[in-house]
Design a protein around this motif. Structure first.
Motif, PDB file in Angstrom:
ATOM      1  N   TYR A 123      44.520  17.429 -20.593  1.00  0.00           N
ATOM      2  CA  TYR A 123      45.038  18.463 -21.472  1.00  0.00           C
ATOM      3  C   TYR A 123      44.252  18.522 -22.769  1.00  0.00           C
ATOM      4  O   TYR A 123      43.959  19.591 -23.286  1.00  0.00           O
ATOM      5  CB  TYR A 123      46.523  18.243 -21.765  1.00  0.00           C
ATOM      6  CG  TYR A 123      47.061  19.332 -22.632  1.00  0.00           C
ATOM      7  CD1 TYR A 123      47.155  20.625 -22.124  1.00  0.00           C
ATOM      8  CD2 TYR A 123      47.394  19.106 -23.961  1.00  0.00           C
ATOM      9  CE1 TYR A 123      47.597  21.661 -22.925  1.00  0.00           C
ATOM     10  CE2 TYR A 123      47.836  20.136 -24.756  1.00  0.00           C
ATOM     11  CZ  TYR A 123      47.940  21.406 -24.241  1.00  0.00           C
ATOM     12  OH  TYR A 123      48.360  22.433 -25.018  1.00  0.00           O
TER      13      TYR A 123
ATOM     14  N   ARG B  81      54.484  26.080 -23.391  1.00  0.00           N
ATOM     15  CA  ARG B  81      53.347  26.270 -24.281  1.00  0.00           C
ATOM     16  C   ARG B  81      52.961  24.959 -24.968  1.00  0.00           C
ATOM     17  O   ARG B  81      53.801  24.299 -25.570  1.00  0.00           O
ATOM     18  CB  ARG B  81      53.708  27.316 -25.330  1.00  0.00           C
ATOM     19  CG  ARG B  81      52.594  27.686 -26.250  1.00  0.00           C
ATOM     20  CD  ARG B  81      53.009  28.880 -27.065  1.00  0.00           C
ATOM     21  NE  ARG B  81      51.921  29.392 -27.872  1.00  0.00           N
ATOM     22  CZ  ARG B  81      52.006  30.498 -28.577  1.00  0.00           C
ATOM     23  NH1 ARG B  81      53.114  31.203 -28.571  1.00  0.00           N
ATOM     24  NH2 ARG B  81      50.998  30.913 -29.294  1.00  0.00           N
ATOM     25  N   ASP B  82      51.713  24.589 -24.877  1.00  0.00           N
ATOM     26  CA  ASP B  82      51.144  23.361 -25.465  1.00  0.00           C
ATOM     27  C   ASP B  82      51.624  22.076 -24.782  1.00  0.00           C
ATOM     28  O   ASP B  82      51.220  20.992 -25.183  1.00  0.00           O
ATOM     29  CB  ASP B  82      51.434  23.246 -26.973  1.00  0.00           C
ATOM     30  CG  ASP B  82      50.879  24.428 -27.742  1.00  0.00           C
ATOM     31  OD1 ASP B  82      49.788  24.908 -27.368  1.00  0.00           O
ATOM     32  OD2 ASP B  82      51.546  24.890 -28.689  1.00  0.00           O
ATOM     33  N   LYS B  84      52.864  19.406 -24.801  1.00  0.00           N
ATOM     34  CA  LYS B  84      53.253  18.155 -25.455  1.00  0.00           C
ATOM     35  C   LYS B  84      54.679  18.188 -26.025  1.00  0.00           C
ATOM     36  O   LYS B  84      55.423  17.221 -25.839  1.00  0.00           O
ATOM     37  CB  LYS B  84      52.240  17.820 -26.554  1.00  0.00           C
ATOM     38  CG  LYS B  84      52.348  16.393 -27.037  1.00  0.00           C
ATOM     39  CD  LYS B  84      51.280  16.070 -28.077  1.00  0.00           C
ATOM     40  CE  LYS B  84      51.803  14.989 -29.009  1.00  0.00           C
ATOM     41  NZ  LYS B  84      51.216  15.086 -30.345  1.00  0.00           N
ATOM     42  N   ALA B 248      51.767  24.298 -32.577  1.00  0.00           N
ATOM     43  CA  ALA B 248      50.704  23.296 -32.643  1.00  0.00           C
ATOM     44  C   ALA B 248      49.931  23.359 -33.953  1.00  0.00           C
ATOM     45  O   ALA B 248      49.409  22.350 -34.424  1.00  0.00           O
ATOM     46  CB  ALA B 248      49.755  23.465 -31.460  1.00  0.00           C
TER      47      ALA B 248
END
Ligand code: SAM
Lengths: 126, 279
Positions: A123, B81-82, B84, B248
């Motif tokens: 990622y 989305r993203d 993490k 982010a």
């Protein structure tokens, strides 16, 4: 450098996919059908395989089932890439050992996102 | 022929849009006005965006101004989305909050949810936890300023393109069904989310108190002062151990002291601690 085998009977699709994958720093090989792909895998197993479904001689799902029975054939990460876009085909692909599934048409964003899901790209690198 | 918008009209549109949504339109955004507002001008049978702006200004037309505000917000979003923040929620934030309130229900707020991908990602995450034997009793409230995006969110219908960005294929077939060319979120997931129109600039108290606030990719469109105000009002609607997740590229640092960063997310600064040290 990771290797990826593109298996598709359309030269145009192979060319488009190659460009995207090379940008993602893959070393790319091509095959025009399942048989050619199997021969290529027997020579050397790639890290990833981008796999069309409908192809002459040996189609994608037949190739995948054959691949998973080969020695070392469980290691490549297989991402289907096909116009077949119904739940039945997707389930069949997963059951046969596919790691991810792209429904055509695709673009660079989708391909990259799916390669991340499949674990072919980290990622952070994406 | 499209004539350029007069400075006074641009200033009027920018001021009204900011007052209604917080969105800052700087002069270099005039291309954005042109492309986003042209469809409204056409619908209103006005010759150009310049005429639309002039009409809105001269008539003080509330309906037109809201339409323009809606058209000028950016609704870009996708599932997980993203990644993490969702991994953090699943692996750390939710288990910790749950442990702290064994019998309690978690309240989660997706504060600028756009077309629903963020809220449904949260719901799918909870559903997966449940399927894995770690049931979470939770309520998801998802809000946005725009009725237009909420309509799409409530329908829960996504294009093939939309479901291929951020969604692993196993997640897709577990939580969606195919309807013609579209993919529809499962009723089970949809039932976990309550969509509601809500302006972040308004009084947040009616929404109640939350354990988790997901406010991603909206504050960055606001002026620093608006960001600070919104963050402080969000903090007031959170439990003591409440967690805030931002986009982010966003942070509370240097904007508001109401939160402290904690590795990927933000924790409310305890008011009690502040007053205790002051005493
Ligand atoms: C870029 S989207 C972010 C969607 C999602 N949170 C994400 O991160 O993918 C921003 C959303 O904020 C909404 N928005 C803008 N101003 C707002 C306000 N004052 N109150 C509530 N929502 C607002 C817009 O309508 C838009 O749908």
């Amino acid at each position: 450098m990771k290797t990826c085998l593109i298996v598709d009977d359309s030269r145009v699709i192979r060319k488009v996919a190659r460009r995207i994958l090379e940008d993602l720093r893959f070393q790319v090989e091509e095959a025009g059908d399942g048989l050619e792909a199997l021969t290529a895998c027997r020579k050397s197993m790639p890290d990833g395989i981008l796999l069309d479904w409908n192809m002459p001689l040996m189609n994608g799902i037949e190739f995948l089932r054959a691949l998973r029975k080969e020695r070392g054939g469980d290691t490549p990460i297989v991402v289907f890439c096909t116009t077949e876009n119904d739940v039945e085909h997707i389930s069949e692909a997963i059951k046969a050992g596919a790691n991810e599934y792209i429904m055509k048409p695709f673009d660079g964003d989708i391909l990259q996102s799916k390669f991340v899901e499949a674990g072919l790209i980290s990622y952070e690198a994406a | 022929m499209a004539t350029a918008m007069a400075d006074a009209d641009f200033a009027f549109v920018a001021r009204e849009v900011k007052a209604r949504s917080g969105l800052v339109l700087t002069a270099d955004k005039s291309y954005l006005l042109e492309t986003r507002l042209a469809p409204i001008a056409r619908k209103e049978s006005l010759a150009s965006v310049a005429e639309l702006a002039a009409a809105a200004r001269l008539r003080r037309d509330e309906r037109l101004i809201w339409q323009m505000t809606d058209a000028l917000t950016t609704n870009e979003t996708h599932f997980f989305r993203d990644r993490k923040p969702f991994a953090l929620l699943r692996d750390r934030i939710i288990p910790e909050l749950q442990q702290a309130r064994p019998a309690g229900r978690l309240r989660i707020w997706s504060a600028a949810t756009s077309t629903g991908q963020e809220a449904f990602s949260l719901a799918m995450l909870l559903d997966d936890l449940r399927a894995g034997g770690r049931g979470v009793d939770a309520e998801i409230v998802a809000t946005d300023l725009s009725e237009r995006v909420l309509e799409k969110a409530r329908a829960g219908l996504y294009t093939q393109f939309e479901v291929q960005r951020g969604l692993p294929v196993r997640t897709l077939i577990r939580h969606f069904e195919k309807v013609g060319e579209f993919w529809r979120i499962a009723d089970r997931i949809r039932a976990m989310v309550r969509f509601q129109r809500f302006n972040l600039l308004d009084d947040l108290a009616p929404l109640g108190v939350f354990d988790v606030v997901v406010c991603r990719n909206v504050l960055s469109y606001f002026a620093p002062e608006t960001r600070r105000q919104v963050l402080e009002r969000i903090a007031a609607q959170m439990t003591d151990d409440g967690v805030l997740l931002l986009g982010a590229t966003e942070s509370t640092v240097g904007v508001s002291d109401a939160f402290v960063p904690e590795g990927g997310y933000y924790r409310r600064t305890l008011v009690r601690e502040q007053t205790a040290s002051a005493a």
